[in-house]
Scaffold this motif. Sequence first.
Motif, PDB file in Angstrom:
ATOM      1  N   ALA A   1       0.842  -1.195   0.000  1.00 32.58           N
ATOM      2  CA  ALA A   1       0.000   0.000   0.000  1.00 32.58           C
ATOM      3  C   ALA A   1       0.878   1.246   0.000  1.00 32.58           C
ATOM      4  CB  ALA A   1      -0.905  -0.005   1.224  1.00 32.58           C
ATOM      5  N   VAL A   2       0.677   2.112  -0.961  1.00 31.80           N
ATOM      6  CA  VAL A   2       1.431   3.364  -0.949  1.00 31.80           C
ATOM      7  C   VAL A   2       0.518   4.487  -0.481  1.00 31.80           C
ATOM      8  CG1 VAL A   2       3.283   2.931  -2.599  1.00 31.80           C
ATOM      9  CG2 VAL A   2       1.040   3.518  -3.443  1.00 31.80           C
ATOM     10  N   ASN A   3       1.112   5.475   0.147  1.00 32.62           N
ATOM     11  CA  ASN A   3       0.339   6.607   0.641  1.00 32.62           C
ATOM     12  C   ASN A   3       0.638   7.820  -0.237  1.00 32.62           C
ATOM     13  OD1 ASN A   3      -0.585   8.865   1.963  1.00 32.62           O
ATOM     14  ND2 ASN A   3      -0.142   8.041   4.007  1.00 32.62           N
ATOM     15  N   LEU A   4      -0.379   8.256  -0.966  1.00 32.54           N
ATOM     16  CA  LEU A   4      -0.176   9.377  -1.881  1.00 32.54           C
ATOM     17  C   LEU A   4      -0.986  10.600  -1.450  1.00 32.54           C
ATOM     18  CD1 LEU A   4      -0.212   7.378  -5.258  1.00 32.54           C
ATOM     19  CD2 LEU A   4       1.770   8.277  -4.041  1.00 32.54           C
ATOM     20  N   ASP A   5      -1.347  10.666  -0.151  1.00 29.12           N
ATOM     21  CA  ASP A   5      -2.182  11.774   0.318  1.00 29.12           C
ATOM     22  C   ASP A   5      -1.508  13.125   0.099  1.00 29.12           C
ATOM     23  OD1 ASP A   5      -3.883   9.834   1.030  1.00 29.12           O
ATOM     24  OD2 ASP A   5      -3.543   9.968   3.207  1.00 29.12           O
ATOM     25  N   ALA A   6      -0.187  13.127   0.180  1.00 26.04           N
ATOM     26  CA  ALA A   6       0.524  14.412   0.084  1.00 26.04           C
ATOM     27  C   ALA A   6       0.747  14.842  -1.368  1.00 26.04           C
ATOM     28  CB  ALA A   6       1.863  14.301   0.797  1.00 26.04           C
ATOM     29  N   VAL A   7       0.456  13.973  -2.320  1.00 25.09           N
ATOM     30  CA  VAL A   7       0.708  14.309  -3.729  1.00 25.09           C
ATOM     31  C   VAL A   7      -0.629  14.523  -4.424  1.00 25.09           C
ATOM     32  CG1 VAL A   7       2.075  13.637  -5.750  1.00 25.09           C
ATOM     33  CG2 VAL A   7       2.500  12.540  -3.553  1.00 25.09           C
ATOM     34  N   ASN A   8      -0.804  15.672  -5.035  1.00 23.45           N
ATOM     35  CA  ASN A   8      -2.043  15.914  -5.774  1.00 23.45           C
ATOM     36  C   ASN A   8      -1.708  16.457  -7.139  1.00 23.45           C
ATOM     37  OD1 ASN A   8      -4.323  15.137  -4.090  1.00 23.45           O
ATOM     38  ND2 ASN A   8      -3.411  16.603  -2.659  1.00 23.45           N
ATOM     39  N   SER A   9      -1.832  15.620  -8.143  1.00 23.32           N
ATOM     40  CA  SER A   9      -1.500  16.052  -9.488  1.00 23.32           C
ATOM     41  C   SER A   9      -2.684  16.793 -10.103  1.00 23.32           C
ATOM     42  CB  SER A   9      -1.153  14.836 -10.350  1.00 23.32           C
ATOM     43  OG  SER A   9      -1.021  15.260 -11.677  1.00 23.32           O
ATOM     44  N   PRO A  10      -2.427  17.949 -10.725  1.00 20.62           N
ATOM     45  CA  PRO A  10      -3.523  18.667 -11.393  1.00 20.62           C
ATOM     46  C   PRO A  10      -3.901  18.061 -12.748  1.00 20.62           C
ATOM     47  CG  PRO A  10      -1.472  19.897 -11.599  1.00 20.62           C
ATOM     48  CD  PRO A  10      -1.151  18.679 -10.793  1.00 20.62           C
ATOM     49  N   ILE A  11      -3.230  16.995 -13.151  1.00 16.41           N
ATOM     50  CA  ILE A  11      -3.509  16.418 -14.479  1.00 16.41           C
ATOM     51  C   ILE A  11      -4.754  15.534 -14.430  1.00 16.41           C
ATOM     52  CG2 ILE A  11      -2.632  14.845 -16.264  1.00 16.41           C
ATOM     53  CD1 ILE A  11       0.161  15.819 -15.648  1.00 16.41           C
ATOM     54  N   LYS A  12      -5.693  15.813 -15.335  1.00 13.07           N
ATOM     55  CA  LYS A  12      -6.902  14.979 -15.421  1.00 13.07           C
ATOM     56  C   LYS A  12      -6.956  14.321 -16.797  1.00 13.07           C
ATOM     57  CE  LYS A  12      -9.653  17.921 -12.412  1.00 13.07           C
ATOM     58  NZ  LYS A  12      -8.656  19.028 -12.343  1.00 13.07           N
ATOM     59  N   VAL A  13      -7.239  13.028 -16.804  1.00 12.96           N
ATOM     60  CA  VAL A  13      -7.356  12.324 -18.086  1.00 12.96           C
ATOM     61  C   VAL A  13      -8.759  12.545 -18.626  1.00 12.96           C
ATOM     62  CG1 VAL A  13      -7.249  10.086 -19.230  1.00 12.96           C
ATOM     63  CG2 VAL A  13      -5.717  10.577 -17.320  1.00 12.96           C
ATOM     64  N   LYS A  14      -8.851  13.100 -19.833  1.00 14.73           N
ATOM     65  CA  LYS A  14     -10.160  13.373 -20.432  1.00 14.73           C
ATOM     66  C   LYS A  14     -10.605  12.247 -21.356  1.00 14.73           C
ATOM     67  CE  LYS A  14     -11.253  16.866 -18.445  1.00 14.73           C
ATOM     68  NZ  LYS A  14     -12.487  17.022 -17.718  1.00 14.73           N
ATOM     69  N   GLU A  15      -9.634  11.648 -22.030  1.00  9.03           N
ATOM     70  CA  GLU A  15     -10.005  10.670 -23.042  1.00  9.03           C
ATOM     71  C   GLU A  15      -8.794   9.790 -23.357  1.00  9.03           C
ATOM     72  OE1 GLU A  15     -11.303  12.635 -26.606  1.00  9.03           O
ATOM     73  OE2 GLU A  15     -11.669  10.724 -27.631  1.00  9.03           O
ATOM     74  N   VAL A  16      -9.040   8.502 -23.558  1.00 10.45           N
ATOM     75  CA  VAL A  16      -7.958   7.622 -23.984  1.00 10.45           C
ATOM     76  C   VAL A  16      -8.353   7.047 -25.336  1.00 10.45           C
ATOM     77  CG1 VAL A  16      -6.657   5.535 -23.464  1.00 10.45           C
ATOM     78  CG2 VAL A  16      -7.360   7.055 -21.606  1.00 10.45           C
ATOM     79  N   LYS A  17      -7.513   7.268 -26.324  1.00  6.35           N
ATOM     80  CA  LYS A  17      -7.818   6.736 -27.665  1.00  6.35           C
ATOM     81  C   LYS A  17      -6.824   5.639 -27.973  1.00  6.35           C
ATOM     82  CE  LYS A  17      -8.667  11.484 -29.216  1.00  6.35           C
ATOM     83  NZ  LYS A  17      -8.207  12.506 -30.173  1.00  6.35           N
ATOM     84  N   LYS A  18      -7.265   4.416 -27.893  1.00  5.53           N
ATOM     85  CA  LYS A  18      -6.369   3.293 -28.223  1.00  5.53           C
ATOM     86  C   LYS A  18      -6.459   3.049 -29.722  1.00  5.53           C
ATOM     87  CE  LYS A  18      -4.942   1.969 -24.069  1.00  5.53           C
ATOM     88  NZ  LYS A  18      -3.617   1.732 -23.581  1.00  5.53           N
ATOM     89  N   VAL A  19      -5.343   2.816 -30.326  1.00  2.34           N
ATOM     90  CA  VAL A  19      -5.342   2.444 -31.735  1.00  2.34           C
ATOM     91  C   VAL A  19      -5.755   0.975 -31.764  1.00  2.34           C
ATOM     92  CG1 VAL A  19      -3.976   2.421 -33.853  1.00  2.34           C
ATOM     93  CG2 VAL A  19      -3.408   4.018 -32.033  1.00  2.34           C
ATOM     94  N   SER A  20      -6.997   0.719 -32.097  1.00  2.00           N
ATOM     95  CA  SER A  20      -7.489  -0.654 -31.953  1.00  2.00           C
ATOM     96  C   SER A  20      -7.236  -1.447 -33.225  1.00  2.00           C
ATOM     97  CB  SER A  20      -8.980  -0.647 -31.630  1.00  2.00           C
ATOM     98  OG  SER A  20      -9.659  -0.013 -32.680  1.00  2.00           O
TER      99      SER A  20
END
Lengths: 323, 246
Positions: free
Chosen positions: A173-192
């Motif tokens: 278990a890792v604790n990431l409470d102190a890290v808050n990334s402002p990056i939000k994933v909006k869309e993932v486009k896989k080359v299918s």
Amino acid sequence: MSVLIYTEIAKGKVKKSSLEAVNYGSRIAKQLNTTATAVVIGDADLADLGKAGATKVLKLKNDKLASLNGQYITAAIEQVATAENSSIIIFAHDFTGKEVAPRLAAKLKAGIVAGAVDNPTIAGDAFSVKKNVFSGKAVATYAITSAKKVISILPNSFPVELNGSAVEANDFAVNLDAVNSPIKVKEVKKVSGELNLPDAELVVSAGRGMKAPENWGMIEELAKELGAATACSRPVADMHWRPHHEHVGQTGVAIRPNLYIAIGISGAIQHLAGVNGSKTIVVINSDKDCPFFKSADYGIVGDAFEVVPKLIAAVKHFKANKN
Amino acid sequence: MKILVCISNVPDTTTKIAFSADNAAFNTAGVQFVINPYDEWYALVRALELKEAQGGNVTIIHVGAADSEATIRKGLAIGADDAVRIDAEPNDAFAVAEQIAAYANDKGFDLIMAGKETISYNGSMVGAMLAELMNLPYVSLATKLEVANGVATIEHDIDGGTEVLECALPLVLSANKGMAEQRIPNMKGIMSARTKPLTVVPAASADKLTSISNYTLSAGRVDCKYIDAAAPEQLIELLHTQAKVI
Ligand SMILES: Cc1cc2nc3c(=O)[nH]c(=O)nc-3n(C[C@H](O)[C@H](O)[C@H](O)COP(=O)(O)OP(=O)(O)OC[C@H]3O[C@@H](n4cnc5c(N)ncnc54)[C@H](O)[C@@H]3O)c2cc1C
Ligand SMILES: Nc1ncnc2c1ncn2[C@@H]1O[C@H](COP(=O)(O)O)[C@@H](O)[C@H]1O
């Protein structure tokens, strides 16, 4: 002291580049008489990690790790590295490796070699590691002088060996409470459906010699018959004959497949920079003086519009007779 | 918007690579140096497009000795507003990142752009290190970048596809093909580059964690084996039995 190896899952399996990294890290661990700890994000059959040489397997647990965000992964690996007392950390030089390995190295003040092509030479606390430089025109030997070391290895540079045995995977278990990334994933486009070019073992590539985009049918058919990915030279992508992600070379994707077939490509130095790591190169070109023949293992001097259909027939024949 | 673009100075792509007699150093005699294509064509040009559309300032920064100033002037000719050269030898990625971070930390840049990798040492490291040293988010291998209301929308390459991300500024990214098209400097740009500010900053203290001890040229291929165009089945046979790749 132990060796830590960062690994990933794709399509329900441990990625091949991750297995290469585990092999690499376990060779170092053996030489140093220590543990090779593979850390993994995500769930899948992890038996291959032990078979590739990991003596310990840890599954990193935290909801924030779902999106492979570099800030979170860096913080997570720093935590395991501290807990496991790891001063040597191995990555594959793939998408995550390029994002996380240097970030982690900066955090740990660890010297890093990105894109190693050989096992390190270890002399006490100093490592020498070889990597390609000048886009494959030369190899440089780097000395890592810091106590902590990060190495990412160039995919497809080492054969995968799976002669170890599976080990039990434990949660970490890792604790990431102190890290808050402002990056939000909006869309993932896989080359299918298509083969992912950087991972492909066989690649069929074509250039301006194909004259027009509507002539790519035979290139795609040859690729399909071989089970190969398709690629192209830069002008072809620039003219929008083919999608940009197919452009290989100095300013496009660098690939090192087992087989690269170049059709109607002149072999400019910038093109070669992205493909000269291929194990075997075949060049098909109507000009017998085309410079690409100097970098080829096999060459056919001829008109692509005549040679490629014959080649497709030959591949079909080969496949029919093999079974 | 204040944008910082990191530019490196690399041998022109057609350079024949050679080393010193003891193979310990790259031989720069007669080598033409240029801005690293990823930094120029993709990062710098996109930065200029954003500035032209929305206003702001584009600064280019380079860590290197005085002999790289011709390369820096080229960046000004393409359209950067001003330039900074940090007077230090760029011989370790971490040391380069530390130099840039030391300069950029209190300057309030909204966006810091690096190239995907240098075509000389192919590290793909400085951008990520800079982000860590400045405690900023980092997006690698970005192929598209839009900025509106202080939020960047970025498309970047991931395993087997692409991902669209949103991130409030400030951030660091590395630019990949797709982000912009090459721009050739015009006469006006070349003239004005001469008078644009180029500030030389003394080196900060930095940690050198790696060094190159030796170079060797990559082995070329043995002679090409030619196959008759009328009989490509021989190629398939050789690929199977000799090269063992199919
Ligand atoms: C800084 C820089 C970076 C660059 N980066 C890249 C890069 O990443 N990737 C890249 O590819 N290029 C790159 N280039 C461009 C590169 O220099 C070449 O211009 C380009 O690779 C040429 O593409 P090509 O071989 O498809 O076309 P051409 O050079 O036009 O070659 C076409 C070939 O097709 C052959 N041909 C014609 N008709 C037929 C036929 N019927 N059958 C068989 N063969 C035929 C011709 O003999 C010729 O050899 C870069 C250039 C610069 C300056
Ligand atoms: N000496 C330097 N000065 C300024 N920026 C640099 C320097 N070296 C590398 N960079 C930037 O970091 C990117 C990645 O470089 P590298 O990690 O060396 O492959 C380059 O494309 C540049 O944008």
